[in-house]
Design a protein around this motif. Structure first.
Motif, PDB file in Angstrom:
ATOM      1  N   MET A  84       0.809  -1.146   0.127  1.00  0.00           N
ATOM      2  CA  MET A  84      -0.102   0.122   0.056  1.00  0.00           C
ATOM      3  C   MET A  84       0.717   1.192  -0.087  1.00  0.00           C
ATOM      4  SD  MET A  84      -3.121  -0.695   2.590  1.00  0.00           S
ATOM      5  CE  MET A  84      -2.145  -0.714   3.954  1.00  0.00           C
ATOM      6  N   GLY A  85       0.357   2.165  -0.802  1.00  0.00           N
ATOM      7  CA  GLY A  85       1.124   3.589  -0.676  1.00  0.00           C
ATOM      8  C   GLY A  85       0.079   4.650  -0.130  1.00  0.00           C
ATOM      9  N   THR A  86      -0.811   4.721  -1.029  1.00  0.00           N
ATOM     10  CA  THR A  86      -1.927   6.012  -0.747  1.00  0.00           C
ATOM     11  C   THR A  86      -2.356   6.092   0.782  1.00  0.00           C
ATOM     12  OG1 THR A  86      -2.586   5.992  -2.903  1.00  0.00           O
ATOM     13  CG2 THR A  86      -3.963   7.046  -1.508  1.00  0.00           C
ATOM     14  N   ARG A  87      -2.717   4.695   1.218  1.00  0.00           N
ATOM     15  CA  ARG A  87      -3.217   4.585   2.678  1.00  0.00           C
ATOM     16  C   ARG A  87      -2.376   5.209   3.715  1.00  0.00           C
ATOM     17  NH1 ARG A  87      -7.015   4.944   6.514  1.00  0.00           N
ATOM     18  NH2 ARG A  87      -5.716   6.819   6.522  1.00  0.00           N
ATOM     19  N   PHE A  88      -1.159   4.937   3.336  1.00  0.00           N
ATOM     20  CA  PHE A  88       0.038   5.765   4.246  1.00  0.00           C
ATOM     21  C   PHE A  88       0.226   7.093   4.101  1.00  0.00           C
ATOM     22  CE2 PHE A  88       1.037   0.698   4.261  1.00  0.00           C
ATOM     23  CZ  PHE A  88       0.752   0.675   5.952  1.00  0.00           C
ATOM     24  N   ILE A  89      -0.125   7.519   2.817  1.00  0.00           N
ATOM     25  CA  ILE A  89       0.159   9.090   2.892  1.00  0.00           C
ATOM     26  C   ILE A  89      -0.828   9.603   3.929  1.00  0.00           C
ATOM     27  CG2 ILE A  89       0.213  11.066   1.367  1.00  0.00           C
ATOM     28  CD1 ILE A  89       0.709   9.070  -0.982  1.00  0.00           C
ATOM     29  N   ALA A  90      -2.047   9.161   3.849  1.00  0.00           N
ATOM     30  CA  ALA A  90      -2.836   9.780   4.919  1.00  0.00           C
ATOM     31  C   ALA A  90      -2.746   9.338   6.285  1.00  0.00           C
ATOM     32  CB  ALA A  90      -4.404   9.451   4.351  1.00  0.00           C
ATOM     33  N   SER A  91      -1.479   9.571   6.774  1.00  0.00           N
ATOM     34  CA  SER A  91      -1.180   8.969   8.231  1.00  0.00           C
ATOM     35  C   SER A  91      -0.605   9.997   8.886  1.00  0.00           C
ATOM     36  CB  SER A  91      -0.197   7.639   8.219  1.00  0.00           C
ATOM     37  OG  SER A  91       0.961   8.211   7.683  1.00  0.00           O
ATOM     38  N   ASP A  92      -0.537  10.101  10.378  1.00  0.00           N
ATOM     39  CA  ASP A  92       0.066  11.050  11.135  1.00  0.00           C
ATOM     40  C   ASP A  92       1.737  11.051  10.659  1.00  0.00           C
ATOM     41  OD1 ASP A  92      -2.220  11.534  12.038  1.00  0.00           O
ATOM     42  OD2 ASP A  92      -2.033  10.697  14.198  1.00  0.00           O
ATOM     43  N   GLU A  93       2.108   9.835  10.334  1.00  0.00           N
ATOM     44  CA  GLU A  93       3.605   9.637  10.572  1.00  0.00           C
ATOM     45  C   GLU A  93       4.303  10.314   9.241  1.00  0.00           C
ATOM     46  OE1 GLU A  93       2.571   7.016  13.557  1.00  0.00           O
ATOM     47  OE2 GLU A  93       1.866   7.418  11.517  1.00  0.00           O
ATOM     48  N   CYS A  94       3.535  10.165   8.060  1.00  0.00           N
ATOM     49  CA  CYS A  94       3.760  10.940   6.637  1.00  0.00           C
ATOM     50  C   CYS A  94       4.132  12.215   7.000  1.00  0.00           C
ATOM     51  CB  CYS A  94       2.827  10.547   5.582  1.00  0.00           C
ATOM     52  SG  CYS A  94       3.192  11.100   4.000  1.00  0.00           S
ATOM     53  N   THR A  95       5.067  12.994   6.378  1.00  0.00           N
ATOM     54  CA  THR A  95       5.191  14.521   6.439  1.00  0.00           C
ATOM     55  C   THR A  95       4.616  15.149   5.303  1.00  0.00           C
ATOM     56  OG1 THR A  95       7.403  14.256   5.517  1.00  0.00           O
ATOM     57  CG2 THR A  95       7.282  14.148   7.857  1.00  0.00           C
ATOM     58  N   ALA A  96       3.841  14.582   4.330  1.00  0.00           N
ATOM     59  CA  ALA A  96       3.074  15.237   3.381  1.00  0.00           C
ATOM     60  C   ALA A  96       2.298  16.469   3.998  1.00  0.00           C
ATOM     61  CB  ALA A  96       2.451  14.382   2.697  1.00  0.00           C
ATOM     62  N   SER A  97       1.734  17.289   3.353  1.00  0.00           N
ATOM     63  CA  SER A  97       1.041  18.488   3.897  1.00  0.00           C
ATOM     64  C   SER A  97      -0.337  18.045   4.369  1.00  0.00           C
ATOM     65  CB  SER A  97       1.043  19.543   2.806  1.00  0.00           C
ATOM     66  OG  SER A  97       0.178  19.123   1.709  1.00  0.00           O
ATOM     67  N   ASP A  98      -1.041  18.722   5.231  1.00  0.00           N
ATOM     68  CA  ASP A  98      -2.348  18.284   5.708  1.00  0.00           C
ATOM     69  C   ASP A  98      -3.115  18.516   4.538  1.00  0.00           C
ATOM     70  OD1 ASP A  98      -1.464  17.806   8.294  1.00  0.00           O
ATOM     71  OD2 ASP A  98      -2.098  19.751   9.012  1.00  0.00           O
ATOM     72  N   ALA A  99      -2.951  19.493   3.550  1.00  0.00           N
ATOM     73  CA  ALA A  99      -3.890  19.516   2.502  1.00  0.00           C
ATOM     74  C   ALA A  99      -3.724  18.513   1.679  1.00  0.00           C
ATOM     75  CB  ALA A  99      -3.475  20.786   1.825  1.00  0.00           C
ATOM     76  N   TYR A 100      -2.553  17.820   1.257  1.00  0.00           N
ATOM     77  CA  TYR A 100      -2.363  16.496   0.522  1.00  0.00           C
ATOM     78  C   TYR A 100      -3.191  15.359   1.232  1.00  0.00           C
ATOM     79  CZ  TYR A 100       0.215  13.059  -2.165  1.00  0.00           C
ATOM     80  OH  TYR A 100       0.915  12.110  -3.140  1.00  0.00           O
ATOM     81  N   LYS A 101      -2.951  15.136   2.541  1.00  0.00           N
ATOM     82  CA  LYS A 101      -3.598  14.255   3.063  1.00  0.00           C
ATOM     83  C   LYS A 101      -5.234  14.313   3.132  1.00  0.00           C
ATOM     84  CE  LYS A 101       0.039  13.753   6.437  1.00  0.00           C
ATOM     85  NZ  LYS A 101       0.458  13.504   8.019  1.00  0.00           N
TER      86      LYS A 101
END
Length: 328
Positions: A203-220
């Motif tokens: 899985m990739g996308t599911r983990f982007i929407a996680s607290d530990e991923c440093t992507a922006s809140d807007a992306y998540k």
């Protein structure tokens, strides 16, 4: 269920307890995310370009930082397309560094994995190869890979052309573990993949929407808000179709490359050079998109698994839900 009635070689190869990979993602694979997936019983896969170019850790330093966060096994992605001699030499050195630092599970993609297989096997490790159809599966197996990651048409990044069920059927005859990649974000989908004969999922996308991923809140939040019809294939990032969220910017700029670029990408003498140019451009563009607070001028990659993602959660909670179903 298949997972409980047959020996799962994938678990042994990866040395993990839950058959879930956090797939390597450019630019989203920050070290905290990789470590969290491994700590929760699965395995985080390091994407070395993301680690160094986006998150500021030379590979050796990055692996050692991840080791401070977890003592569980981690893997590494080797993109082996030989777009340039310099890039190939860099990837060879990265594989060597990873082996020196104790990594023993590698995922290869976009090329012939023979040299990776030879080197990793000599060190007692395992290599799984990304494939989208039987042609590429056979090429990987001819090189001696230990397993196949079957990338279906619902995947993020460079998606395949076939459904998860079609790949399960077409690859079933190969006597190596199969891992399903694409369209999986819920425990139910995870178990359905195992029932089809896959020994694990990526899985990739599911983990982007996680607290530990440093992507922006807007992306998540865009992932949480999206449904599968909001995912489109754009050629404008790498020259070949990539799954992205259909933001206003994507709608405005379109998803197709121009006629000249299309011709150059189809011509044997020029396609590798053009892909390299596109990749260099996309590395910069995706890096810039990762931390932006709006989608203006940005590309946000995601797969059709967005349909099952309704909240931003911790990696531990995501994996706990999967494990509860797996052990049930």
């Amino acid at each position: 269920m298949v997972a409980r009635t047959t020996k799962n070689k994938f678990l042994g190869h990866a040395n993990i307890s839950l058959p879930v990979l956090c797939g390597a993602m450019y630019p989203c694979s920050n070290p905290e995310l990789v470590a969290a997936a491994s700590e929760a019983g699965g395995m985080g896969i390091i994407q070395p370009i993301s680690l160094s170019y986006v998150h500021g850790y030379p590979l050796r330093e990055g692996i050692r930082f991840i080791r401070q966060l977890t003592d569980k096994p981690v893997g590494m992605n080797a993109l082996i397309e030989q777009s340039s001699k310099r890039y190939h030499q860099k990837m060879v050195s990265w594989v060597e560094i990873a082996l020196e630092e104790g990594v023993r599970f590698f995922v290869t993609s976009l090329g012939k994995p023979q040299w990776v297989v030879d080197r990793v096997h000599a060190a007692g490790g395992y290599v799984y190869h990304d494939v989208t159809e039987t042609k590429w599966a056979q090429k990987g197996l001819d090189c001696g890979v230990d397993g196949l990651i079957a990338v279906n048409k619902r995947a993020g990044g460079h998606a395949g052309n076939h459904s998860i069920a079609q790949l399960a059927e077409s690859l079933a005859g190969y006597e190596v573990p199969l891992v399903a990649a694409g369209g999986i974000s819920t425990a139910e989908q995870f178990m359905e993949a195992l029932a089809l004969g896959f020994q694990g999922v990526q899985m990739g996308t599911r983990f982007i929407a996680s607290d530990e991923c440093t992507a922006s809140d807007a992306y998540k939040q865009a992932i949480v808000n999206a449904n599968e019809d909001d995912i489109v294939l754009s050629e404008r990032l790498t020259g070949i179709p990539v799954s992205v969220i259909n933001t206003d910017y994507v709608k405005k700029t379109g998803t197709r490359v121009g006629a000249l670029a299309k011709l150059l990408l189809r011509t044997e003498q020029t396609k590798h050079l053009v892909r390299m140019i596109y990749n260099l451009k996309s590395f910069k563009q995706l890096k810039g998109s990762l931390f932006k607070s709006s989608h203006r001028g940005q590309y946000w990659q995601a797969g059709k698994s967005v349909a099952g993602i309704n909240e931003i959660d911790t990696v531990a909670n995501i994996m706990k839900n999967f494990e509860l179903r797996y052990r049930k």
